[in-house]
Design an enzyme around this catalytic site. Structure first.
Site, PDB file in Angstrom:
ATOM      1  N   CYS A  12      38.669  44.372  34.477  1.00 31.43           N
ATOM      2  CA  CYS A  12      38.753  43.650  35.473  1.00 31.43           C
ATOM      3  C   CYS A  12      38.233  43.837  36.473  1.00 31.43           C
ATOM      4  O   CYS A  12      38.059  44.940  36.677  1.00 31.43           O
ATOM      5  CB  CYS A  12      40.677  42.415  35.311  1.00 31.43           C
ATOM      6  N   HIS A  40      44.720  52.953  32.893  1.00 30.89           N
ATOM      7  CA  HIS A  40      45.838  53.118  31.534  1.00 30.89           C
ATOM      8  C   HIS A  40      45.046  53.618  30.422  1.00 30.89           C
ATOM      9  O   HIS A  40      44.350  53.099  29.299  1.00 30.89           O
ATOM     10  CB  HIS A  40      46.303  52.237  30.803  1.00 30.89           C
ATOM     11  N   HIS A  74      47.159  49.911  40.167  1.00 29.97           N
ATOM     12  CA  HIS A  74      48.784  48.859  40.500  1.00 29.97           C
ATOM     13  C   HIS A  74      49.661  48.304  41.711  1.00 29.97           C
ATOM     14  O   HIS A  74      50.554  47.328  42.273  1.00 29.97           O
ATOM     15  CB  HIS A  74      49.574  49.317  39.616  1.00 29.97           C
ATOM     16  N   HIS A 128      57.029  50.534  34.623  1.00 30.88           N
ATOM     17  CA  HIS A 128      55.355  49.853  35.052  1.00 30.88           C
ATOM     18  C   HIS A 128      55.499  50.263  36.519  1.00 30.88           C
ATOM     19  O   HIS A 128      56.519  49.601  37.857  1.00 30.88           O
ATOM     20  CB  HIS A 128      55.054  49.249  34.239  1.00 30.88           C
ATOM     21  N   GLU A 130      53.123  48.766  38.572  1.00 31.28           N
ATOM     22  CA  GLU A 130      52.778  47.211  38.920  1.00 31.28           C
ATOM     23  C   GLU A 130      54.797  46.534  39.711  1.00 31.28           C
ATOM     24  O   GLU A 130      54.655  46.462  40.472  1.00 31.28           O
ATOM     25  CB  GLU A 130      52.338  46.587  38.421  1.00 31.28           C
ATOM     26  N   THR A 166      52.058  40.971  37.039  1.00 37.43           N
ATOM     27  CA  THR A 166      50.931  40.649  36.256  1.00 37.43           C
ATOM     28  C   THR A 166      49.530  40.285  35.023  1.00 37.43           C
ATOM     29  O   THR A 166      49.479  39.905  34.511  1.00 37.43           O
ATOM     30  CB  THR A 166      49.300  40.726  37.694  1.00 37.43           C
ATOM     31  N   CYS A 203      47.587  37.104  36.244  1.00 39.39           N
ATOM     32  CA  CYS A 203      46.653  37.337  36.500  1.00 39.39           C
ATOM     33  C   CYS A 203      45.490  36.636  35.503  1.00 39.39           C
ATOM     34  O   CYS A 203      45.493  36.924  34.115  1.00 39.39           O
ATOM     35  CB  CYS A 203      46.563  39.143  36.555  1.00 39.39           C
ATOM     36  N   ASN A 233      48.901  45.667  29.469  1.00 43.36           N
ATOM     37  CA  ASN A 233      47.791  44.459  29.185  1.00 43.36           C
ATOM     38  C   ASN A 233      46.909  45.175  27.467  1.00 43.36           C
ATOM     39  O   ASN A 233      47.136  43.942  26.932  1.00 43.36           O
ATOM     40  CB  ASN A 233      47.051  44.706  30.284  1.00 43.36           C
ATOM     41  N   SER A 275      41.562  47.639  31.375  1.00 43.49           N
ATOM     42  CA  SER A 275      41.778  48.537  30.888  1.00 43.49           C
ATOM     43  C   SER A 275      40.673  49.503  30.484  1.00 43.49           C
ATOM     44  O   SER A 275      40.133  51.013  30.058  1.00 43.49           O
ATOM     45  CB  SER A 275      42.732  49.413  30.979  1.00 43.49           C
TER      46      SER A 275
HETATM   47  S1  SF4 Z   1      46.202  42.024  39.200  1.00 42.81           S
HETATM   48 FE1  SF4 Z   1      45.852  43.879  37.660  1.00 42.81          FE
HETATM   49  S2  SF4 Z   1      44.525  42.810  36.049  1.00 42.81           S
HETATM   50 FE2  SF4 Z   1      44.277  40.837  37.591  1.00 42.81          FE
HETATM   51  S3  SF4 Z   1      42.590  42.311  38.408  1.00 42.81           S
HETATM   52 FE3  SF4 Z   1      44.725  42.957  39.654  1.00 42.81          FE
HETATM   53  S4  SF4 Z   1      44.416  44.879  38.573  1.00 42.81           S
HETATM   54 FE4  SF4 Z   1      43.322  43.396  36.945  1.00 42.81          FE
END
Ligand code: SF4
Length: 296
Positions: A12, A40, A74, A128, A130, A166, A203, A233, A275
């Site tokens: 992403c 990850h 994150h 986690h 995040e 997300t 996200c 994810n 990832s």
């Molecule tokens: S929120 Fe997470 S999945 Fe979305 S762009 Fe950012 S790092 Fe990537």
């Protein structure tokens, strides 16, 4: 047998940005510390290690002074920034802008909800990175909910504001949301319903991949899903593949491929998490070719 790599799979923009930032920084220094795995995916972590990226944990961070530390996509809780300031650590902040925005929303909901005794609930994985960063916006008062059982931690007589990590699955989020609504109603049959504000903060880079992957998984006889085992994810997106194609297999790299998975298959689709690096999916494609003598 045809082997196709999903063009929508791979990094992403948040992860791509963090890796670019790390690589740029490492051009000017021999070693750069990174707080936690930058992505990850152990294969990518190994590649970046060779370039000088050193992964550290929170305990190790406390021992560092006068150096540079990269913050990965994150994000981090406020304590990390405070510690860096105290120990003269220069932070190279590669927090994803989407995560930073969510941190702000969580902080705002926490601060503005204090007067009404609102509970901040985060649908996510305990521990986690995040989620640690998000909970940090609430002085760690947020309630983390991963499964239905965790709902017992919520007081259904008080207002609730719900957010999602997300990278969680959309289906899982709406299931938890519906359960909270149901329990709020059950607990308040004879009184006014407490406020409930549900924020789908998944996200779009993740949620858009679900319908794309559904189509991709159904189009191929066999699906090889490439991801690090620690990627939340990755787990969520793999379950989407498995649901739409029972012949879906999860691998970390080409060494985990098994020949019998491809028996009588005319087409194989390779896809991955947000990832998963493209070079790794290409390597897996070569591995399948070598194993089955397929045409890529
Ligand atoms: S929120 Fe997470 S999945 Fe979305 S762009 Fe950012 S790092 Fe990537």
């Amino acid at each position: 047998m045809e082997v196709t790599i999903d063009k929508n799979s791979g990094y992403c923009f948040g992860v791509e940005f963090a890796i670019e930032m790390a690589e740029d920084e490492m051009r000017n220094c021999e070693e750069l510390y990174c707080l936690g795995d930058i992505v990850h995916n152990s294969m990518e972590v190994q590649r970046l290690y060779a370039k000088g990226l050193r992964i550290i944990d929170r305990e190790q961070l406390k021992e560092l002074r006068d150096c540079k530390v990269l913050i990965r996509a994150h994000g981090e809780p406020p304590e990390t920034y405070k510690l860096a300031l105290e120990n003269n650590i220069e932070l190279i902040d590669a927090s994803c802008p989407v995560v930073l925005k969510l941190q702000n929303r969580v902080k705002h909901a926490f601060d503005s909800g204090r007067a009404a005794d609102t509970q901040i609930v985060i649908y996510g994985q305990v521990g986690h990175a995040e989620v640690i960063g998000l909970a940090g916006q609430t002085r760690d008062e947020a309630i983390i909910v991963t499964t239905e059982e965790d709902l017992a931690k919520i007081d259904f007589n008080r207002p609730v504001t719900l957010f999602s990590q997300t990278t969680k699955s959309t289906k899982g989020f709406y299931h938890i949301k519906a359960l909270i609504e149901e329990r709020l109603q059950q607990a308040n049959q004879d009184s006014k319903l407490p406020a409930f504000d549900a924020n789908d903060s998944i996200c779009r880079q993740v949620s858009n991949r679900e319908p794309q992957l559904t189509r991709f998984a159904a189009e191929h006889d066999v699906i090889i899903f490439v991801s690090g085992k620690k990627s939340s994810n990755g787990k969520a997106l793999y379950s989407v593949c498995k649901q739409h194609n029972p012949r879906s297999y999860f691998v970390e790299n080409e060494e985990e491929l098994e020949r019998e998975w491809f028996t009588d298959a005319a087409s194989v689709g390779i896809c991955g998490a947000t990832s998963t690096p493209m070079w790794l999916m290409q390597q897996v494609a070569k591995g399948i070719t070598a194993l089955t003598e397929a045409v890529v």
